[in-house]
Design a protein around this motif. Structure first.
Motif, short mmCIF file in Angstrom:
data_model
loop_
_atom_site.label_atom_id
_atom_site.label_comp_id
_atom_site.label_asym_id
_atom_site.label_seq_id
_atom_site.Cartn_x
_atom_site.Cartn_y
_atom_site.Cartn_z
N PRO A 1 0.82 -1.22 0.00
CA PRO A 1 0.00 0.00 0.00
C PRO A 1 0.85 1.26 0.00
O PRO A 1 0.50 2.25 -0.65
CB PRO A 1 -0.82 -0.14 1.28
N ARG A 2 1.96 1.25 0.72
CA ARG A 2 2.85 2.42 0.75
C ARG A 2 3.42 2.70 -0.63
O ARG A 2 3.46 3.85 -1.09
CB ARG A 2 3.99 2.17 1.74
N GLN A 3 3.87 1.68 -1.32
CA GLN A 3 4.41 1.86 -2.66
C GLN A 3 3.36 2.38 -3.62
O GLN A 3 3.63 3.25 -4.45
CB GLN A 3 5.00 0.53 -3.16
N LYS A 4 2.13 1.86 -3.50
CA LYS A 4 1.06 2.32 -4.38
C LYS A 4 0.70 3.78 -4.11
O LYS A 4 0.46 4.55 -5.04
CB LYS A 4 -0.18 1.42 -4.21
N GLU A 5 0.68 4.15 -2.84
CA GLU A 5 0.36 5.55 -2.53
C GLU A 5 1.43 6.48 -3.08
O GLU A 5 1.12 7.51 -3.71
CB GLU A 5 0.23 5.76 -1.03
N CYS A 6 2.68 6.14 -2.87
CA CYS A 6 3.77 6.99 -3.36
C CYS A 6 3.76 7.06 -4.89
O CYS A 6 3.93 8.13 -5.48
CB CYS A 6 5.11 6.47 -2.86
N PHE A 7 3.57 5.92 -5.54
CA PHE A 7 3.52 5.89 -7.00
C PHE A 7 2.37 6.76 -7.51
O PHE A 7 2.54 7.54 -8.46
CB PHE A 7 3.35 4.45 -7.49
N THR A 8 1.22 6.64 -6.90
CA THR A 8 0.05 7.38 -7.36
C THR A 8 0.24 8.88 -7.19
O THR A 8 -0.17 9.67 -8.05
CB THR A 8 -1.21 6.91 -6.62
N ARG A 9 0.87 9.27 -6.11
CA ARG A 9 1.11 10.71 -5.91
C ARG A 9 2.15 11.24 -6.90
O ARG A 9 2.05 12.38 -7.36
CB ARG A 9 1.52 10.97 -4.46
N PHE B 1 5.22 7.44 -25.64
CA PHE B 1 3.99 6.64 -25.65
C PHE B 1 4.28 5.20 -25.23
O PHE B 1 4.43 4.30 -26.05
CB PHE B 1 3.34 6.69 -27.04
N VAL B 2 4.38 5.02 -23.92
CA VAL B 2 4.62 3.71 -23.31
C VAL B 2 3.70 3.59 -22.11
O VAL B 2 3.58 4.54 -21.33
CB VAL B 2 6.10 3.56 -22.88
N PRO B 3 3.03 2.46 -21.91
CA PRO B 3 2.06 2.33 -20.81
C PRO B 3 2.68 2.61 -19.44
O PRO B 3 3.85 2.36 -19.19
CB PRO B 3 1.60 0.88 -20.92
N ILE B 4 1.83 3.13 -18.56
CA ILE B 4 2.15 3.32 -17.14
C ILE B 4 1.46 2.19 -16.38
O ILE B 4 0.25 1.97 -16.56
CB ILE B 4 1.66 4.70 -16.66
N GLN B 5 2.19 1.46 -15.57
CA GLN B 5 1.65 0.23 -14.97
C GLN B 5 0.44 0.52 -14.08
O GLN B 5 0.53 1.26 -13.09
CB GLN B 5 2.73 -0.50 -14.17
N ALA B 6 -0.68 -0.11 -14.39
CA ALA B 6 -1.94 0.15 -13.68
C ALA B 6 -1.95 -0.44 -12.28
O ALA B 6 -2.58 0.12 -11.38
CB ALA B 6 -3.11 -0.41 -14.49
N LYS B 7 -1.25 -1.56 -12.05
CA LYS B 7 -1.33 -2.21 -10.74
C LYS B 7 -0.72 -1.36 -9.63
O LYS B 7 -1.01 -1.57 -8.46
CB LYS B 7 -0.67 -3.59 -10.78
N LEU B 8 0.11 -0.39 -10.00
CA LEU B 8 0.71 0.48 -9.00
C LEU B 8 -0.15 1.70 -8.68
O LEU B 8 0.20 2.49 -7.80
CB LEU B 8 2.10 0.95 -9.48
N VAL B 9 -1.26 1.84 -9.38
CA VAL B 9 -2.12 3.01 -9.20
C VAL B 9 -3.18 2.73 -8.14
O VAL B 9 -3.90 1.72 -8.23
CB VAL B 9 -2.79 3.41 -10.53
N ASP B 10 -3.29 3.60 -7.17
CA ASP B 10 -4.37 3.55 -6.18
C ASP B 10 -5.49 4.44 -6.70
O ASP B 10 -5.43 5.67 -6.57
CB ASP B 10 -3.86 4.03 -4.83
#
Length: 709
Positions: A529-537, A655-664
């Motif tokens: 969860p910490r990694q996802k929050e930081c990535f999303t911000r 134009f390269v995808p941003i990984q969705a699983k890291l997004v909160d």
């Protein structure tokens, strides 16, 4: 890749500032002026070659400081044992007392004679003497001490690489002195501090000289040899002598004759009769040439002097093929030996030239040689010597102004922007093929090191049409290594890339038609969860900058907070700038524009400029996150034009995808989710025609729309 624009403000500054030195040498009649923008376009060609292994220019910033009470950072960290005498330092110090030298300290910067960020191996003197291989830093050696300054991108790397003989100075941190402050603190008054004047810009030398004079120290210019070279001896690599090539007009957009004509018009308008150009990318851009002397940058070691009716290129003749010789002859450019630049500078003074010098980039050896030659000229006039400072015609003078080529090069023309977009699409195809390969290998539990992953990416890129080289050392960083902002994996010490850690990949390529630079952070397993929050911000900051609309003539520092605000809300930040300029089939880091919290760079963002958008977050010894796209500045059609001015914004090149699983998704607004979905829709539309098989399927899987519940 975050550039040297991100250098800590207390010690360095990447983009060459437009403020002019206030310390103009007395012997010259110097006219101060604002930059004369040159309306020249940009673009070029290179011949594909196999990749070679290998992210302005630091200058001293003097800041006022009273007594310095903070201990050097090395004294705060855990001791590694008794200090052992370093053999290289011993040999260097022995030279201090040699007849004709007689110094008490020696300063070793990172640069070559052209203030380059990336340099040929034979000029990596600071790395040789200190063992620290980061691209930014300054080493200072006295008879008793040795210290190295670097910025926040390299703190962790320097800790690992410096021996116990060195003190690490974390430039920009509170209480850490600048180089000149430290020298004044450790040296008794009246000491002699030596430098190689070819390795410092004139501005840097003037600021350093003023600062050390407060303790009556003397700055000693050692023209004849570099002390590090003296101890490097036979093991020092040979200077590069690779052939240069013509950059095709279909990529350059404007021919060399038109560029020279525009430059000469600018010289005439300013009252100058000649200009010295020493920045390698400026020479390459102006002459539509490309070289292979510097890792990752398609430039060649040379100087260029352009006069109203002549031009001289100072270069090793072995690099010039008959084809290029004929090309230069047709453009009215004469060839001169590289080593003859100072004699030509003296000749210009004898001829009474009004010489344009960009003191933030021209080295002190050139500037001071011209000053001495002017002294000699006017000394022979007796009572008429004041002519040089009173504006009378007939004598030599210097005009200290920023290079007009820097801004002209930064504003890309249509051919250059087309080349940048096309090269980015091919690069995206290579990355899609790479990512599907890497995911499959990880899921099969194949053991892969960071270096092996980096090498495989190079293999995929090298198959693309027009590939020339990497645009910087690939940052392939697993887990805690991602927190080292400019990490470079080494075969004997790198980590394994696995499903349990975040993986940060910052990479780029040089193509014949463009330059790429992209960072993606991914997790092959389940992120915390910490990694996802930081990535999303970090993603929110990336989106905010991408969507920014702002008045024309806005400097980049105004936009920096857009990328940080989501991190600031929870008390986080990152120790580098948010964006750097990028050349068109040229240097991956170019000025004069930047997007950074350092507000000294007042260069406005202009239509046609290319910049990176790369916010990040780094937890030391844990993980690193960065998301980077390249953008170009475009005009935006707003419903209003307050004050009658235009408004501008950005268009994406990457134009390269941003990984969705890291997004909160809970943290994202509906508008931010829409941005991500729209971006992925564009990625699919633009890149899928270049792919087939598993890579095309991977792209489809990673560009599906997200739904916020």
């Amino acid at each position: 890749m975050e550039s040297m624009a991100a250098l800590a403000s207390a010690a360095f500054s990447l983009s060459r500032p437009f403020s002019l030195s206030s310390h103009l040498p007395h012997p010259l009649r110097c006219l101060r002026s604002l930059s004369h923008s040159l309306s020249l376009p940009p673009n070029f060609k290179s011949h594909p070659k196999l990749p070679t292994h290998f992210k302005k220019n630091p200058k001293f910033i003097v800041r006022n400081s009273s007594s310095i009470t903070a201990k050097p950072s090395s004294e705060l960290r855990k001791k590694r044992g008794d200090v052992e005498q370093d053999e290289k330092l011993r040999a260097l110090r022995e030279l201090f007392s040699r007849p004709g030298i007689g110094i008490d300290a020696y300063i070793i910067p990172s640069q070559d004679a052209h203030q380059s960020e990336f340099i040929a191996e034979c000029y990596m003197r600071r790395a040789y003497i200190s063992g620290f291989t980061g691209s930014a830093g300054t080493a200072v050696v006295t008879k008793q001490n040795a210290a190295l300054w670097t910025d926040g991108r390299y703190f962790l790397q320097a800790e690992k690489q410096l021996s116990s003989s060195w003190i690490l100075m974390r430039a920009g941190n509170s209480g850490v002195p600048t180089t000149s402050e430290w020298l004044s603190d450790v040296l008794a008054p009246g000491c002699r501090i030596g430098i190689d004047p070819f390795l410092f810009s004139f501005d840097a030398v003037e600021e350093l000289k003023e600062s050390i004079s407060r303790k009556n120290h003397e700055l000693v210019y050692l023209y004849d040899f570099n002390l590090v070279d003296e101890i490097w001896k036979e093991s020092r690599p040979k200077p590069p002598n690779n052939l240069i090539r013509v950059h095709d007009l279909k990529y350059a957009g404007v021919d060399v004759s038109s560029k020279l004509a525009n430059l000469r018009s600018g010289l005439a308008d300013s009252g100058s009769s000649a200009i010295v150009i020493s920045m390698l990318d400026e020479i390459a851009w102006l002459l539509n040439l490309r070289g292979n002397d510097v890792p990752h940058s398609p430039v060649m070691y040379a100087y260029l002097i352009v006069e109203i009716d002549a031009a001289k290129l100072f270069i090793d003749n072995s690099k010039v093929s008959p084809e290029v010789t004929n090309y230069l002859k047709n453009a009215g450019i004469d060839l001169r030996p590289y080593e003859s630049i100072l004699s030509e500078i003296e000749s210009l003074a004898e001829q009474g030239a009004h010489l344009w010098l960009d003191t933030s980039s021209v080295n002190a050896a050139i500037a001071k040689t011209y000053a001495s030659a002017c002294d000699k000229y006017y000394g022979g006039l007796g009572g008429r010597s004041k002519a040089k400072s009173s504006g009378q015609a007939g004598g030599p003078s210097a005009f200290y102004k920023p290079s007009p080529i820097s801004l002209a090069k930064a504003v890309k023309n249509k051919a250059e922007l087309d080349g940048m977009l096309n090269s980015h699409l091919r690069d995206a195809a290579a990355l899609a093929e790479f990512w599907v390969w890497l995911e499959e290998e990880i899921h099969k539990n194949v053991v892969l090191t960071e270096v092996q992953v980096s090498d495989k990416l190079l293999e995929f890129r090298s198959k693309q049409a027009g590939f020339v080289d990497t645009s910087f050392d690939t940052i392939s960083a697993a887990g805690a290594n991602g927190a080292v902002i400019h990490y470079k994996p080494e075969p004997d010490s790198c980590s394994i890339v696995d499903a349990e850690k975040l993986f940060l990949l910052d990479s780029g390529a040089q193509y014949i038609d463009g330059t790429t630079d992209i960072t993606r952070t991914v997790h092959f397993g389940e992120p915390s969860p910490r990694q996802k929050e930081c990535f999303t911000r970090v993603l929110q900051g990336h989106i905010a900058l991408d969507q920014a609309v702002f008045p024309e003539n806005t400097p980049g520092f105004v936009l920096d907070a857009f990328a940080r605000s989501s991190l600031w809300r929870i008390g986080l930040d990152y120790r580098h700038g948010t964006g750097h300029g990028v050349g068109a089939a040229l240097n991956v880091h170019e000025g004069p524009q930047s997007i950074s919290f350092r507000f000294g760079n007042m260069t406005p963002l202009l239509k046609g400029m290319v910049v990176s958008n790369e916010p990040g977050y780094y937890e030391d010894h844990a993980f690193g996150i960065r998301i980077e796209n390249l953008l170009y500045v475009k005009e935006v059609d707003t419903p209003n034009r307050f004050g009658g001015i235009r408004y501008i914004g950005f268009e994406k090149l990457t134009f390269v995808p941003i990984q969705a699983k890291l997004v909160d998704l809970d943290l994202l607004s509906v508008a931010e989710v829409d941005w991500l979905n729209d971006y992925h829709s564009q990625v699919w539309k633009k890149v899928s025609p270049l792919l087939d098989g598993s890579a095309r399927q991977w792209l489809w899987n990673n560009t599906q729309p997200l739904v916020k519940l």
